[in-house]
Design an enzyme around this catalytic site. Structure first.
Site, PDB file in Angstrom:
ATOM      1  NE  ARG A  76      89.036  53.403  14.849  1.00 37.74           N
ATOM      2  CZ  ARG A  76      89.733  53.393  13.460  1.00 37.74           C
ATOM      3  NH1 ARG A  76      90.564  54.313  13.349  1.00 37.74           N
ATOM      4  NH2 ARG A  76      89.614  52.560  12.597  1.00 37.74           N
ATOM      5  CG  ASP A 107      95.293  61.483   9.024  1.00 38.89           C
ATOM      6  OD1 ASP A 107      94.433  60.503   9.820  1.00 38.89           O
ATOM      7  OD2 ASP A 107      94.989  62.085   8.090  1.00 38.89           O
ATOM      8  CG  ASP A 131      92.120  53.916   4.780  1.00 39.03           C
ATOM      9  OD1 ASP A 131      91.477  52.726   4.517  1.00 39.03           O
ATOM     10  OD2 ASP A 131      91.541  54.364   5.962  1.00 39.03           O
TER      11      ASP A 131
END
Ligand code: ADP
Ligand code: F6P
Length: 324
Positions: A76, A107, A131
């Site tokens: 990230r 997303d 997810d």
């Protein structure tokens, strides 16, 4: 006229998901098959900013289709939200001759792809997340493996829970989404399923349900709790105090993200990876690959990010009916 694409890159970003390697393999081999050079960017947008970029050949992706995780690594990278870093990344792409990039992630990662697109680097997203929380697609790479891993683990907990006549609360991943919880709830035959999308449950109702099912002869009570609700341990203590039935919480955690991908994940990842390269070579940019109504397709990233989806009420209702 669309610019000619001679070299593309591939990166994985956000949380890893089983099947990402199959997608990387498909991108690399499709690009080479179509006469285009391909580079791998290590560790997501971080690796791009650090120029951690390697040449990829068909043999670099040998023997990875069956492996969990991502051979490129992922990260990230919060600074990538800032325009100055997006400009720097586009400069780095140009320096390395990268005309187009395939981003495999969720997303958040698409927003990064959108930013690169704005900076003149053609970018296509592929949905890679356990997810299943991307509205434009009915399938995200990693979901099937994660849900099967969770299901098998829950079966094991259910064995011991039945032997001890206990109540079990099992917390599954999914960030703000309840898809893993709903699927496991149905696949494992849970008595209660707690979903963030459906957060109107009342703990007293769950307690009453446990007491009623005991009276009906059920020797265990399985509650699947989605990560988006959380607090499984404190919930277990309150339920035990209220019902007098031993109650244990199990948080499945990161084991749900690992492991060898199922056939379904390998299959979708392979098609989506190839599809992403095909549309990149058609000159498309700022798009994300999806699977909808039985077909592989693609959407503009902005449109995809604005789409909404919710837990299907009928499916949730079926789960409740089957607990009688
Ligand atoms: P996921 O892709 O699984 O949704 P994240 O939301 O953590 O995971 O996003 C992954 C990465 O995508 C972030 O660490 C960041 O590098 C990049 N990203 C997320 N949001 C943005 C944004 N608004 N603009 C540019 N890049 C972003
Ligand atoms: O998006 C995948 C996921 O595993 C979620 O289910 C979970 O909330 C999150 O990633 C955990 O992220 P991290 O690896 O940063 O702890």
């Amino acid at each position: 006229m669309a610019k000619e694409i001679k070299t593309i890159a591939v990166l994985t970003s956000g949380g890893d998901a089983p099947g990402m390697n199959a997608a990387i393999r498909a991108v690399v081999r499709t690009a080479i098959y179509r006469g285009v050079k391909v580079k791998g960017v290590k560790k997501g947008y971080n690796g791009l900013l650090n120029e951690d970029i390697i040449d990829m050949a068909p043999r670099n992706v040998s023997d990875i289709i069956q492996r969990g995780g991502t051979v490129l690594g992922t990260a990230r990278c919060l600074e990538f939200k800032k325009v100055e870093y997006q400009e720097k990344a586009a400069e780095i792409c140009r320096k390395h001759g990268i005309d187009g990039i395939v981003v495999i992630g969720g997303d958040g990662s698409y927003r990064g792809a959108q930013a690169l697109s704005r900076q003149g680097i053609n970018a296509i997203g592929i949905p890679g997340t356990i997810d299943l929380d991307i509205a434009c697609t009915e399938y995200t790479i990693g979901f099937d493996t994660a849900v099967n891993t969770a299901m098998e683990a829950i079966d094991k907990v259910k064995d011991t829970s039945s032997s001890h006549e206990r109540c079990s609360i099992i917390e599954v991943m999914g960030r703000h989404a309840g898809y893993i919880a709903l699927w496991c709830g149905i696949a494992n035959g849970a008595e209660d399923i707690l979903l963030p999308e459906n957060y109107d449950y009342n703990e007293q109702e769950i307690i009453n349900h446990i007491i009623e099912s005991r009276k009906k002869g059920k020797i265990h009570h399985l509650i699947i709790n989605a990560e988006g609700i959380g607090h499984s341990t404190s919930m277990a203590k309150r339920i035990e105090a209220a019902t007098g039935i031993e109650t244990r919480a199990t948080i499945l955690g990161y084991m749900q993200r690992g492991g060898s991908p199922t056939a379904m994940d390998r299959y979708y990842a392979s098609i989506m990876g190839s599809y992403a390269v095909d549309i990149l070579l058609e000159g498309k940019t700022n798009r994300v690959v999806g699977y909808r109504y039985g077909e592989f397709t693609d959407f503009g990233i902005e449109e995809a990010l604005q789409m909404q989806k919710d837990i299907d009420r009928y499916q949730y209702e079926v789960a409740r009916r089957l607990t009688i």
